[in-house]
Scaffold this motif. Structure first.
Motif, PDB file in Angstrom:
ATOM      1  N   VAL A 122      -0.206  -0.643  -4.672  1.00 48.04           N
ATOM      2  CA  VAL A 122      -1.586  -0.169  -4.814  1.00 48.04           C
ATOM      3  C   VAL A 122      -1.746   1.137  -4.038  1.00 48.04           C
ATOM      4  CG1 VAL A 122      -2.503  -2.489  -5.116  1.00 48.04           C
ATOM      5  CG2 VAL A 122      -2.429  -1.486  -2.832  1.00 48.04           C
ATOM      6  N   ALA A 123      -2.667   1.972  -4.496  1.00 49.31           N
ATOM      7  CA  ALA A 123      -2.951   3.221  -3.782  1.00 49.31           C
ATOM      8  C   ALA A 123      -3.633   2.900  -2.463  1.00 49.31           C
ATOM      9  CB  ALA A 123      -3.841   4.113  -4.638  1.00 49.31           C
ATOM     10  N   ALA A 124      -3.105   3.443  -1.387  1.00 45.02           N
ATOM     11  CA  ALA A 124      -3.697   3.185  -0.066  1.00 45.02           C
ATOM     12  C   ALA A 124      -4.891   4.084   0.127  1.00 45.02           C
ATOM     13  CB  ALA A 124      -2.642   3.458   1.023  1.00 45.02           C
ATOM     14  N   PRO A 174       0.831  -1.212   0.000  1.00 42.95           N
ATOM     15  CA  PRO A 174       0.000   0.000   0.000  1.00 42.95           C
ATOM     16  C   PRO A 174       0.864   1.260   0.000  1.00 42.95           C
ATOM     17  CG  PRO A 174       0.080  -0.951   2.201  1.00 42.95           C
ATOM     18  CD  PRO A 174       0.850  -1.883   1.307  1.00 42.95           C
ATOM     19  N   LEU A 175       0.515   2.210  -0.841  1.00 42.86           N
ATOM     20  CA  LEU A 175       1.273   3.452  -0.948  1.00 42.86           C
ATOM     21  C   LEU A 175       0.296   4.622  -0.935  1.00 42.86           C
ATOM     22  CD1 LEU A 175       3.997   4.914  -1.415  1.00 42.86           C
ATOM     23  CD2 LEU A 175       3.589   4.644  -3.873  1.00 42.86           C
ATOM     24  N   LYS A 176       0.438   5.489   0.054  1.00 41.84           N
ATOM     25  CA  LYS A 176      -0.486   6.610   0.201  1.00 41.84           C
ATOM     26  C   LYS A 176      -0.079   7.818  -0.633  1.00 41.84           C
ATOM     27  CE  LYS A 176      -2.995   9.127   3.809  1.00 41.84           C
ATOM     28  NZ  LYS A 176      -3.148   9.315   5.270  1.00 41.84           N
ATOM     29  N   GLN A 183       5.254   3.133  -8.586  1.00 36.42           N
ATOM     30  CA  GLN A 183       3.949   3.791  -8.617  1.00 36.42           C
ATOM     31  C   GLN A 183       2.859   2.718  -8.512  1.00 36.42           C
ATOM     32  OE1 GLN A 183       3.866   7.377  -9.446  1.00 36.42           O
ATOM     33  NE2 GLN A 183       6.057   7.186  -9.093  1.00 36.42           N
ATOM     34  N   PRO A 184       1.631   3.103  -8.128  1.00 40.35           N
ATOM     35  CA  PRO A 184       0.541   2.121  -8.148  1.00 40.35           C
ATOM     36  C   PRO A 184       0.439   1.445  -9.510  1.00 40.35           C
ATOM     37  CG  PRO A 184      -0.166   4.074  -6.966  1.00 40.35           C
ATOM     38  CD  PRO A 184       1.198   4.398  -7.556  1.00 40.35           C
ATOM     39  N   GLY A 185       0.305   0.132  -9.487  1.00 46.58           N
ATOM     40  CA  GLY A 185       0.270  -0.656 -10.724  1.00 46.58           C
ATOM     41  C   GLY A 185       1.585  -1.333 -11.036  1.00 46.58           C
TER      42      GLY A 185
END
Length: 335
Positions: free
Chosen positions: A333-335, A127-129, A307-309
């Motif tokens: 993934v986007a957190a 997860p990445l915010k 990056q997300p993806g």
């Protein structure tokens, strides 16, 4: 032998896995969890080894082993400390900002204490915010020890290494400078790490386990393309036993402590910076390293952080091409 923790509650369910990672047999009648086995390793290990032989000979009922059902071998641990066995990685980081590596780094390992209250499973997303945090993978190897007394030598420490794993030590590079500037070390910049689906005993590696190092390439793929193939025994300034001994200078280590190697990193054939896999080199086990090389060569990095993806996989195969630990396979993934 090969052991795993299937997802079950907070601490998983201990299973013995076949050598080819296709089958498993529950071992909870011997020890309910990996931590319970490590707490009583001298007594429990022979029973687990006997079950492993039975699994190999298909002498006991087995079920199909699916890596996505596995938690990290220790879903949470009493302690996780990560060292820096590969000074080539440190040299590149320092050189990129025009700094010398202190002489002490070659005989006194770097080490930080990471968060161990919960690890990502090997197929869990990262997860990445905020993409500005600079999400990076770090391909590493790690060991799990039994109870280790304070002040052991490297030679003594080697006997306490009971299991080996692979690691994705996720780092948020954009947060590191401000944290280190405070003089108190990593915290927010080091989110949850992930470990390989399977942990193996050192004897399982045969000749590939020597001098407390794994003499095999660490295979890191980024977005489906080969990114790193650095050999985990080359350019290792310190062995895993050295790092365990370093951690015991002022304390005992309890059974289940995980010690990491730091980012696996090789020099180029000419002794300089390594080349990408696409150019015949060993590549890199983290994005930061190629960014440092780009900075040294061109004055600025061009490879972006994750990056997300984006996806990363980390695996190790033996001389016959068979997977040893299973595969860490994650998507940001986007957190």
């Amino acid at each position: 032998m090969k052991l795993a923790s299937l997802k079950h509650g907070r601490d998983g369910k201990l299973v013995v896995v076949s050598k080819d990672l296709t089958r498993y047999c529950a071992a909870d009648n011997i020890a309910p969890t990996m931590q319970a086995a490590l707490d009583d390793w001298e007594r429990v290990a022979p029973y687990l080894e006997a079950l492993y032989r039975d699994v190999e000979h298909q002498a006991v009922p087995c079920q199909r082993f699916h890596e996505h059902d596995a938690a990290s071998p220790l879903p949470r641990a009493y302690q996780w400390a990560d060292g820096s066995a590969y000074i080539n990685h440190v040299e590149l980081v320092r050189k990129a900002r025009g700094a010398e590596v202190p002489e002490s780094f070659y005989h006194d390992p770097l080490m930080y204490q990471g968060g161990s209250d919960g690890f990502l499973a090997p197929r869990d997303p990262i997860p990445l915010k905020d993409t500005a945090w600079g999400c990076d993978m770090e391909g590493e190897i790690a060991c799990i020890v039994d109870d280790v007394p304070m002040g052991v030598s490297s030679e003594e420490a080697a006997g306490h290494i009971k299991l080996l794993m692979l690691v994705n030590d996720v780092s948020l590079r954009g947060l590191i400078p401000d944290e280190l500037a405070k003089g108190f070390g990593f915290f927010q910049s080091k989110p949850a790490s992930a470990f390989s689906p399977v942990a193996v005993t050192p004897d399982e590696l045969g000749e590939a386990w020597s001098n407390s190092l794994i003499h095999l390439p660490l295979m890191v793929d980024y977005n489906g393309e080969p990114f790193g193939r650095a050999n985990a025994a080359q350019e290792a300034t310190f062995t895993l036993a050295d790092l365990v001994a370093h951690a015991t200078k002022t304390r005992n280590l309890c059974a289940g402590t995980i010690i990491g190697s730091g980012t696996v990193s090789n020099k180029g054939e000419d002794g300089g910076a390594g080349k990408p896999v696409s150019e015949g080199g060993a590549g890199y086990s983290c994005i930061a390293e190629i960014r440092m090389i780009e900075t040294i060569a061109d004055g600025a990095p061009k490879t972006r952080f994750m990056q997300p993806g984006d996806t990363v996989s980390i695996e190790m195969r033996d001389a016959a091409g068979h997977t040893v630990f299973g595969k860490i396979e994650q998507e940001v993934v986007a957190a």
